[in-house]
Design a protein around this motif. Structure first.
Motif, short mmCIF file in Angstrom:
data_model
loop_
_atom_site.label_atom_id
_atom_site.label_comp_id
_atom_site.label_asym_id
_atom_site.label_seq_id
_atom_site.Cartn_x
_atom_site.Cartn_y
_atom_site.Cartn_z
N GLY A 150 -3.09 -18.77 6.77
CA GLY A 150 -4.44 -18.52 6.06
C GLY A 150 -4.74 -17.19 5.86
O GLY A 150 -5.80 -16.73 6.10
N ALA A 151 -3.75 -16.01 5.94
CA ALA A 151 -4.15 -14.89 5.91
C ALA A 151 -3.16 -13.88 5.29
O ALA A 151 -1.88 -14.55 4.81
N VAL A 152 -3.49 -12.74 5.04
CA VAL A 152 -2.27 -11.70 4.53
C VAL A 152 -2.12 -10.55 5.73
O VAL A 152 -3.55 -10.24 5.86
N ARG A 153 -1.22 -10.52 6.49
CA ARG A 153 -1.10 -9.46 7.45
C ARG A 153 -0.45 -8.30 7.06
O ARG A 153 0.30 -8.09 6.30
N VAL A 154 -1.32 -7.37 7.71
CA VAL A 154 -1.01 -5.97 7.28
C VAL A 154 0.16 -5.44 8.24
O VAL A 154 -0.15 -5.49 9.63
N ASP A 155 1.13 -5.16 7.68
CA ASP A 155 2.26 -4.54 8.48
C ASP A 155 2.19 -3.06 8.86
O ASP A 155 2.11 -2.54 9.90
N THR A 156 1.86 -2.32 7.70
CA THR A 156 1.85 -0.77 7.85
C THR A 156 0.74 -0.35 6.68
O THR A 156 0.78 -1.20 5.74
N VAL A 157 0.32 0.67 7.11
CA VAL A 157 -0.56 1.19 6.10
C VAL A 157 -0.09 2.47 5.58
O VAL A 157 0.33 3.49 6.51
N THR A 158 0.47 2.76 4.30
CA THR A 158 1.14 4.03 4.05
C THR A 158 0.16 5.16 3.48
O THR A 158 -0.67 4.57 2.86
N ALA A 159 0.65 6.29 3.72
CA ALA A 159 -0.34 7.51 3.55
C ALA A 159 -0.35 7.79 1.97
O ALA A 159 0.52 7.29 1.12
N GLY A 160 -1.53 7.98 1.28
CA GLY A 160 -1.70 8.12 0.18
C GLY A 160 -2.32 7.03 -0.80
O GLY A 160 -2.54 7.11 -2.04
N GLY A 161 -2.19 5.87 -0.16
CA GLY A 161 -2.65 4.75 -0.82
C GLY A 161 -4.21 4.55 -0.76
O GLY A 161 -4.89 5.17 0.08
N LEU A 162 -4.80 3.53 -1.55
CA LEU A 162 -6.16 3.38 -1.29
C LEU A 162 -6.63 2.96 0.02
O LEU A 162 -7.72 3.40 0.53
N ALA A 205 -7.86 0.42 -9.96
CA ALA A 205 -7.64 1.48 -11.01
C ALA A 205 -6.12 1.64 -11.18
O ALA A 205 -6.00 2.96 -11.55
N GLY A 206 -5.36 0.97 -11.27
CA GLY A 206 -3.98 1.03 -11.66
C GLY A 206 -3.26 1.63 -10.31
O GLY A 206 -2.00 2.00 -10.67
N ARG A 207 -3.88 1.94 -9.21
CA ARG A 207 -3.38 2.57 -8.20
C ARG A 207 -2.88 1.53 -7.13
O ARG A 207 -3.18 0.45 -7.13
N SER A 208 -1.92 1.84 -6.18
CA SER A 208 -1.37 1.11 -5.29
C SER A 208 -2.35 1.16 -3.91
O SER A 208 -3.04 2.05 -3.46
N LEU A 209 -2.57 -0.18 -3.39
CA LEU A 209 -3.34 -0.23 -2.39
C LEU A 209 -2.64 0.48 -0.94
O LEU A 209 -3.17 0.97 0.02
N GLY A 210 -1.20 0.59 -1.15
CA GLY A 210 -0.67 1.56 0.05
C GLY A 210 -0.51 0.54 1.21
O GLY A 210 -0.72 1.27 2.47
N VAL A 211 -0.31 -0.73 1.32
CA VAL A 211 -0.09 -1.55 2.29
C VAL A 211 1.55 -2.27 2.28
O VAL A 211 1.60 -2.71 1.22
N ASN A 212 2.01 -2.38 3.39
CA ASN A 212 3.02 -3.26 3.39
C ASN A 212 2.49 -4.47 4.17
O ASN A 212 1.74 -4.60 5.12
#
Length: 138
Positions: free
Chosen positions: A32-44, A19-26
């Motif tokens: 064969g994947a997308v690696r999550v580096d960090t999860v930022t506060a306030g994101g989905l 809904a137009g918001r940021s997922l809040g992940v780096n």
């Protein structure tokens, strides 16, 4: 099977509506994947984590599927950008079995580095003393 149960990959699905918001992940793409580096506060993703503590997305997790599709990291990333509703298949490989090995490797690396520095220092000082010792010798 021979693998210990604690080392098996865990997979779970995270459902998000952007809904137009940021997922809040780096993130960074893997083959064969997308690696999550960090999860930022306030994101989905951070909000999902608060609502779903049993299925929390953490740094080091891999997104291996988007809306039922698997593919290269790049194609998964494109699908994540293109879709408003996301069903992300997350894979986590528990770190506990590997942790001691990583610690040992880190220690031995630093030892090697210190030895190299010590060797470099001693060989330089030998060279200095040899050159400064040269003129009186004749």
């Amino acid at each position: 099977s021979a693998t210990s149960p604690s080392a098996k990959a865990v997979e779970f699905t995270v459902r998000l509506v952007k809904a137009g918001r940021s997922l809040g992940v780096n993130i960074q793409t893997q083959p064969g994947a997308v690696r999550v580096d960090t999860v930022t506060a306030g994101g989905l993703v951070s909000e999902w984590n608060q609502r779903n503590p049993q299925q929390e997305v953490q740094a080091g997790d891999d997104i291996v599927g988007v809306n039922g599709m698997r593919g290269t990291g790049h194609s998964l990333l494109e699908a994540m950008k293109a879709s408003n509703e996301l069903n992300l298949l997350i894979r986590r490989i528990p770190l506990l079995p590997a942790a001691p090995v990583q610690r040992v490797a880190a220690d031995s690396d630093s030892d090697d580095l210190e030895q190299l520095i010590a060797q470099a220092g001693s060989s330089e000082s030998e060279a200095d003393s040899a050159s400064s010792g040269a003129p009186p010798a004749h």
